[in-house]
Design a protein around this motif. Sequence first.
Motif, PDB file in Angstrom:
ATOM      1  N   TYR A   1       0.855  -1.181   0.000  1.00  0.00           N
ATOM      2  CA  TYR A   1       0.000   0.000   0.000  1.00  0.00           C
ATOM      3  C   TYR A   1       0.893   1.233   0.000  1.00  0.00           C
ATOM      4  CZ  TYR A   1      -3.564  -3.289   1.724  1.00  0.00           C
ATOM      5  OH  TYR A   1      -4.414  -4.351   1.873  1.00  0.00           O
ATOM      6  N   THR A   2       0.457   2.282  -0.668  1.00  0.00           N
ATOM      7  CA  THR A   2       1.258   3.503  -0.757  1.00  0.00           C
ATOM      8  C   THR A   2       0.421   4.714  -0.343  1.00  0.00           C
ATOM      9  OG1 THR A   2       2.494   2.558  -2.604  1.00  0.00           O
ATOM     10  CG2 THR A   2       2.707   4.916  -2.250  1.00  0.00           C
ATOM     11  N   PHE A   3       1.024   5.553   0.496  1.00  0.00           N
ATOM     12  CA  PHE A   3       0.343   6.725   1.050  1.00  0.00           C
ATOM     13  C   PHE A   3       1.260   7.938   0.984  1.00  0.00           C
ATOM     14  CE2 PHE A   3      -1.398   2.986   3.043  1.00  0.00           C
ATOM     15  CZ  PHE A   3      -2.760   3.210   3.066  1.00  0.00           C
ATOM     16  N   LYS A   4       0.652   9.099   1.038  1.00  0.00           N
ATOM     17  CA  LYS A   4       1.452  10.321   1.127  1.00  0.00           C
ATOM     18  C   LYS A   4       2.141  10.424   2.480  1.00  0.00           C
ATOM     19  CE  LYS A   4       1.699  13.373  -1.339  1.00  0.00           C
ATOM     20  NZ  LYS A   4       2.706  13.670  -2.373  1.00  0.00           N
ATOM     21  N   LYS A   5       1.407  10.040   3.550  1.00  0.00           N
ATOM     22  CA  LYS A   5       1.966  10.133   4.893  1.00  0.00           C
ATOM     23  C   LYS A   5       1.528   8.917   5.707  1.00  0.00           C
ATOM     24  CE  LYS A   5       1.828  15.215   4.893  1.00  0.00           C
ATOM     25  NZ  LYS A   5       3.266  15.505   4.949  1.00  0.00           N
ATOM     26  N   THR A   6       2.313   8.601   6.738  1.00  0.00           N
ATOM     27  CA  THR A   6       2.011   7.465   7.611  1.00  0.00           C
ATOM     28  C   THR A   6       2.364   7.829   9.049  1.00  0.00           C
ATOM     29  OG1 THR A   6       2.358   5.778   5.904  1.00  0.00           O
ATOM     30  CG2 THR A   6       2.647   5.079   8.179  1.00  0.00           C
ATOM     31  N   ILE A   7       1.500   7.407   9.974  1.00  0.00           N
ATOM     32  CA  ILE A   7       1.765   7.613  11.401  1.00  0.00           C
ATOM     33  C   ILE A   7       1.777   6.248  12.087  1.00  0.00           C
ATOM     34  CG2 ILE A   7       1.051   8.762  13.531  1.00  0.00           C
ATOM     35  CD1 ILE A   7      -0.498  10.758  11.846  1.00  0.00           C
ATOM     36  N   VAL A   8       2.844   5.957  12.810  1.00  0.00           N
ATOM     37  CA  VAL A   8       2.974   4.697  13.549  1.00  0.00           C
ATOM     38  C   VAL A   8       2.430   4.900  14.958  1.00  0.00           C
ATOM     39  CG1 VAL A   8       4.561   2.937  14.432  1.00  0.00           C
ATOM     40  CG2 VAL A   8       4.980   4.013  12.201  1.00  0.00           C
TER      41      VAL A   8
ATOM     42  N   HIS B   1      12.704  11.625   6.956  1.00  0.00           N
ATOM     43  CA  HIS B   1      11.487  11.469   6.144  1.00  0.00           C
ATOM     44  C   HIS B   1      10.294  12.024   6.928  1.00  0.00           C
ATOM     45  CE1 HIS B   1      13.777   8.882   3.439  1.00  0.00           C
ATOM     46  NE2 HIS B   1      14.205   8.227   4.503  1.00  0.00           N
ATOM     47  N   PRO B   2      10.035  13.333   6.840  1.00  0.00           N
ATOM     48  CA  PRO B   2       8.972  13.950   7.651  1.00  0.00           C
ATOM     49  C   PRO B   2       7.576  13.438   7.330  1.00  0.00           C
ATOM     50  CG  PRO B   2       9.848  15.499   6.029  1.00  0.00           C
ATOM     51  CD  PRO B   2      10.759  14.325   6.017  1.00  0.00           C
ATOM     52  N   GLN B   3       7.410  12.722   6.220  1.00  0.00           N
ATOM     53  CA  GLN B   3       6.101  12.151   5.911  1.00  0.00           C
ATOM     54  C   GLN B   3       5.806  10.892   6.725  1.00  0.00           C
ATOM     55  OE1 GLN B   3       8.818  12.051   4.074  1.00  0.00           O
ATOM     56  NE2 GLN B   3       8.790  10.481   2.483  1.00  0.00           N
ATOM     57  N   LEU B   4       6.780  10.427   7.503  1.00  0.00           N
ATOM     58  CA  LEU B   4       6.604   9.291   8.400  1.00  0.00           C
ATOM     59  C   LEU B   4       6.677   9.802   9.837  1.00  0.00           C
ATOM     60  CD1 LEU B   4       6.383   6.269   9.009  1.00  0.00           C
ATOM     61  CD2 LEU B   4       8.867   6.108   8.742  1.00  0.00           C
ATOM     62  N   LEU B   5       5.587   9.619  10.588  1.00  0.00           N
ATOM     63  CA  LEU B   5       5.493  10.178  11.933  1.00  0.00           C
ATOM     64  C   LEU B   5       5.226   9.086  12.952  1.00  0.00           C
ATOM     65  CD1 LEU B   5       3.769  12.281   9.792  1.00  0.00           C
ATOM     66  CD2 LEU B   5       4.234  13.750  11.767  1.00  0.00           C
ATOM     67  N   PHE B   6       5.426   9.423  14.242  1.00  0.00           N
ATOM     68  CA  PHE B   6       5.330   8.446  15.316  1.00  0.00           C
ATOM     69  C   PHE B   6       4.523   9.009  16.489  1.00  0.00           C
ATOM     70  CE2 PHE B   6       9.835   8.337  13.667  1.00  0.00           C
ATOM     71  CZ  PHE B   6       9.626   7.331  12.741  1.00  0.00           C
ATOM     72  N   ALA B   7       3.633   8.187  17.024  1.00  0.00           N
ATOM     73  CA  ALA B   7       2.880   8.547  18.236  1.00  0.00           C
ATOM     74  C   ALA B   7       2.639   7.267  19.024  1.00  0.00           C
ATOM     75  CB  ALA B   7       1.559   9.222  17.883  1.00  0.00           C
ATOM     76  N   PHE B   8       3.491   7.011  19.994  1.00  0.00           N
ATOM     77  CA  PHE B   8       3.392   5.785  20.783  1.00  0.00           C
ATOM     78  C   PHE B   8       4.200   5.955  22.068  1.00  0.00           C
ATOM     79  CE2 PHE B   8       7.138   5.324  18.077  1.00  0.00           C
ATOM     80  CZ  PHE B   8       8.105   4.923  18.983  1.00  0.00           C
ATOM     81  N   GLY B   9       4.058   4.982  22.983  1.00  0.00           N
ATOM     82  CA  GLY B   9       4.883   4.964  24.186  1.00  0.00           C
ATOM     83  C   GLY B   9       4.295   5.714  25.365  1.00  0.00           C
TER      84      GLY B   9
END
Length: 433
Positions: free
Chosen positions: A261-268, A388-396
């Motif tokens: 799958y391909t996206f403009k942005k992704t958040i983990v 890669h600012p289009q890949l973001l993180f929100a966890f922990g």
Amino acid sequence: MPHTELGQKRNETPVSLAVIGSGIIGLCTALEAQRKGCRVTLFDRDEPGLGASFGNAGFLATELIEPLSNPQTLRSALMLWLNPNGPLSLPLQYLIKIAPWLVKFIKAARPKSLASSRHGLIQLNKNSIDAWQRCLDDIDASEQIVNSGYLLVWESSSKLADALKHQDWLSENGIATELVQGRRLVELEPALKETVSHALFFPEACRVREPYELCRLLFNVFMARGGAFVQQEVKQITPSADQVSLKTAADELDAEIEQLYTFKKTIVCAGAWSKKLLEGVGVHVPLEAERGYHLTLPEAGSMLQHSIGSAERKFVMGPLDSGLRVVGITQLGGLKLGPFKHCFNILRHNSSKLLPELEDPSLSVTEWMGHRPTLPDSLPVIDQHPLHPQLLFAFGNQHLGLTQAALTAELIIQLMQEDTSKIDLSPYRVDRF
């Protein structure tokens, strides 16, 4: 290999976004992204809300502004571990593997690090309830939050000085409490009149009605607003110049069957499972799966009027729509070990000491164990990939995932859209370790 493309046009509106993880953080993030005009696809190998979000106490613990790593915790850690009914569990078979994390945990108690972590927790917690109200008002579900109040209790009268000292510290940090004893304590919580000496009452404290049902509600609204859900495990993330590709295992029985799958942005937002995904994109975080345990007693839900925390036994219990929820145990045991029966027995022992009625053998009880995502400094990661600012993180978010979920969602979407945040995000950098 099947190839599904989402959001390939550079100027496409709305932006295509993948959110990996359908726990409470991922669900709030997916909804917040929809509010900001994104076309969102949610990924999870399980059904929404079945991870750590399912098993928490339902209490919005905004008063927990002291990081787990602090001098008091370190001084008492050995005693807590050796106590057969204590809240700390560290399986011997996991001790070597956890050692590097424990070193970072100890370092996090140094004065400068501790002050920074405390500042980070205060920022999040003091803004969390307002964020939840915005989230729930938007979906016409404000009744999901109950202004219930909270009691932090002591059984021993000799610990009155401890309560007063803690009250002063809370007051210094802007948290209002009332010291309650005798008749006032009985008025607030009659079931504790024989077992509790005194307590601190938090009149502004809130809880949710039922954590899992809240997750289901958020998911249903997300889907009704045009969201998509892919129940597949994300195996690999590949960021490139202007997009992010996700490789999933489409069939648990045959890992060779894959989809892209391909996206403009992704958040983990994958909780305790985020570490492996980040390693695949060159980012290493000391994320540990802290295993939490709970009991739920459906027939005992009316025994208590408030959420109750035991200052001495280090556990929480309180009423939910599903019954009385008893939550405790900090077990550093990773993702692979099964539940330990003695941890459930500790919860039975401690809860019955406060509520002797729970010793009734006719009461039905369910058991659960899940994995909290915990970093050494008790702060989450709310950040983007350094390259890669289009890949973001929100966890922990460790013990505070439910508390901080709506605010974490607002902050990560603001960061994604390069909006100005009123909160300093530097304490939550992914590279702070």
